[in-house]
Every structure is written in structure tokens, then in C-alpha cells.
Design an enzyme around this catalytic site. Structure first.
Site, PDB file in Angstrom:
ATOM      1  N   TYR A 115       0.835  -1.203   0.000  1.00 46.11           N
ATOM      2  CA  TYR A 115       0.000   0.000   0.000  1.00 46.11           C
ATOM      3  C   TYR A 115       0.871   1.255   0.000  1.00 46.11           C
ATOM      4  O   TYR A 115       0.657   2.172  -0.798  1.00 46.11           O
ATOM      5  CB  TYR A 115      -0.923  -0.015   1.226  1.00 46.11           C
ATOM      6  N   LYS A 121       1.390   4.212  -2.840  1.00 49.58           N
ATOM      7  CA  LYS A 121       1.113   5.619  -2.522  1.00 49.58           C
ATOM      8  C   LYS A 121       2.343   6.492  -2.736  1.00 49.58           C
ATOM      9  O   LYS A 121       2.232   7.634  -3.160  1.00 49.58           O
ATOM     10  CB  LYS A 121       0.598   5.734  -1.084  1.00 49.58           C
TER      11      LYS A 121
END
Lengths: 248, 80
Positions: free
Chosen positions: A156, A160
Site C-alpha cells: 500500500y 502511494k
């Protein structure tokens, strides 16, 4: 307020959470809002109702942002139906937490494909029409964990952090056509994505936030609306932190 | 499509894309030096020509298309 009157906005992942607040925020300022959703029909209808209650035109389009062809068709659809596209908000995202030793290939791919490649596919699709319009705004939702890292969120946070590089490169490429590309980096926000966290984890998180509370989806939407507006006309390639001071 | 029709079409694409008058567009005109194009304009031109003439112009060949004449020649040799 009608800062976005006659503007057409595309928000991905608009049925719930931060995406819903962004979609409704644009609607309240007069924009026509098209939003994508992955599959939660009831939530999408609820968002659509909120957009219409704000007196704006809205449209819910179901597609998977990790499918590049679907992204291209969605943009084509917006242009065909609404004649233009002024703002793209890449908000759709998924998180599958797990320590790096235990991360499955498919979970890594799913997060990178949705969070990072999805944003790229949509940016590629909107860049030409925005160039022809000689203007536009693109806002990518990154995350505090993309800036500072977080145990259990290797994929994740990588997706990002990738969005920050994407934001800055495309900001440079498209600046000469008055297309501004920025990122908003939320900290811990009270949404479905963080609701599974237990009381103790939540208390620890709040203790790490100088402003002493989790953020709301509206806090994030306000930053997105600002960056999309003419008030941010001289801002591009920026990563705007909306994190209560937890990472400076 | 005849050679002169191709030339006319290429010129009209260039005029449209770069916002210049067709009378300014000569075969020897350089996109960047004479017609004020930048790298994004050239990519858009290449994409517009690919669509109009249904050809695919690979990046390494697109780099050699520097003047209006280069574009016309490319289309003449590669059109289906």
C-alpha cells in the site's frame, strides 16, 4: 457557492468514504460530478442521491480502475456525455495489510494495479483532452504512509509513494498546457478503511496526531477542492498533507 | 489517397494542432524552429496523424520527423 459551475469532474472510488465526500463537495460547488465505483451499488446510489440533493448533475459509472481499457472508455464516455472534463480525482484505492514476509503476489499486484496503475491509466486518458482544452486539474490521493512508511503496509505504501512520483512527473510534463497535477496526502481518516482498527490502536494513533483527532473525509475533500480550484492556480507538483500534523 | 491529398491533409492537421495558418506551412518548415511547436505538440501531431492515416509511427521514427516534409514523406511511404 458555484466555484465549479459548468465544470465536469471525474472522481474514482466515489461511492464511499473520502471519495464520496469529494464527489459531494464538488456537487455543492456546482460541478457536474461523474464518479466510479467498484461494485457497491447501494453506496453508489446513495452518493448519487447526495449529489442530486446538492442540486448538481451526477452520474455513477461502474468500472475497475485497474483495467486500463475500462479507464479509457470511461473518459471517452464522460467526454461524449458531458462535452468536457476539467478535473480528475484519482481516489480509488485498496489496502490489504500484512507483514512483508506474508504478502501474496496477488495482493501486491492488486494494490499496485488499483492504486498506482489505475491513476496512471486515467491520467493517460485525460491528458490529451485536457491538453486540447488548454487546462485542467488532476489530483491524486496519496497517503501519509506513502511518505513515512508503515509496518504491515509495504504494498500500500509503495503504491502511494509511487503516486507522488507520478504526480510530480506529470505535473512537469503538462504544466505548459495549464494542467496542474497535485497530490493530497491524508493521515488517519475515519472511514471504512480505518474502522476495523481496534480501540487501543486508535488511541495510539490519536496520541501521535498533534491535532488530537482522526481526520474526517470532509477535511480531505476540502484540500482536494482547493487544489482543483482557481485559488490554487499557481500550485502544481505539490503534495498537500492533511494529517493533523502527524507527519510534517 | 493521392499524394497531393495526403499533403493537404497533413497540412490541415498541422494547422489545427499548432494553431498556425496553412499559408505558413511549407515542406521545409521545421515544427520546432519555424512553427513554434514543443515536444507535447509533436506527440499530439504524431497521434493525430496515426489516427487520420491509420498508421503506427514508432517513437524512434517519430524522432526523425522534424519538418512538414518529413511528415508528408513518412505518410506517403507508410500509408496502407
Amino acid at each position: 457557492m458555484s466555484a465549479f459551475k459548468d465544470k465536469v469532474v471525474l472522481v474514482t472510488g466515489g461511492s464511499r468514504g473520502i471519495g464520496r465526500s469529494i464527489a459531494v463537495g464538488f456537487a455543492k460547488q456546482g460541478a457536474t460530478v461523474v464518479f466510479s465505483y467498484a461494485g457497491n451499488e447501494a453506496a453508489a446510489q446513495e452518493t448519487l442521491g447526495l449529489i442530486q440533493a446538492a442540486g448538481a448533475k451526477g452520474e455513477a459509472v461502474r468500472f475497475d480502475v485497474s483495467d486500463a481499457t475500462a479507464c479509457a472508455s470511461a473518459v471517452e464516455g464522460v467526454l461524449k456525455t458531458h462535452g468536457r472534463l476539467d478535473v480528475l480525482v484519482n481516489n480509488a484505492g485498496v489496502a490489504v495489510d500484512g507483514l512483508v514476509m506474508r504478502v501474496k503476489d496477488e495482493d501486491w499486484d492488486k494494490q499496485l494495479d488499483t492504486n498506482l496503475k489505475g491513476a496512471f491509466s486515467l491520467i493517460r486518458a485525460v491528458s490529451r483532452p485536457m491538453m486540447k482544452q488548454k487546462g485542467g486539474a488532476i489530483i491524486n490521493l496519496t497517503s501519509v504512509v506513502g511518505e513515512m512508511g508503515n509496518g504491515g503496509q509495504a504494498a500500500y505504501s509503495a503504491s502511494k509513494a509511487g503516486l507522488i512520483g507520478l504526480t510530480k512527473s506529470v505535473a512537469r510534463e503538462l504544466a505548459s498546457r495549464n494542467i496542474r497535477v497535485n497530490a493530497v496526502s491524508p493521515g488517519f481518516i475515519g472511514t471504512d478503511m480505518t474502522s476495523h482498527l481496534g480501540g487501543e490502536t486508535r488511541e495510539k494513533m490519536e496520541a501521535a496526531i498533534p491535532l488530537g483527532r482522526l481526520g474526517s473525509p470532509e477535511d480531505v475533500a476540502n484540500a482536494v477542492l482547493f487544489l482543483a480550484s482557481d485559488a490554487a492556480a499557481y500550485i502544481t507538483g505539490e503534495v498537500l498533507k492533511v494529517n493533523g500534523g502527524m507527519y510534517m | 489517397m493521392s499524394t497531393s491529398a495526403i499533403e493537404a491533409k497533413v497540412k490541415s492537421i498541422i494547422a489545427d494542432q499548432l494553431g498556425v495558418g496553412e499559408e505558413e506551412i511549407r515542406p521545409e518548415s521545421s515544427f520546432i524552429e519555424d512553427l513554434g511547436a514543443d515536444s507535447l505538440d509533436i506527440v499530439e501531431l504524431v497521434m493525430a496523424m496515426e489516427e487520420e492515416f491509420e498508421v503506427e509511427i514508432p517513437d524512434e521514427e517519430a524522432e526523425n520527423i522534424k519538418s512538414v516534409g518529413d511528415a508528408i514523406n513518412y505518410i506517403n511511404t507508410h500509408k496502407k
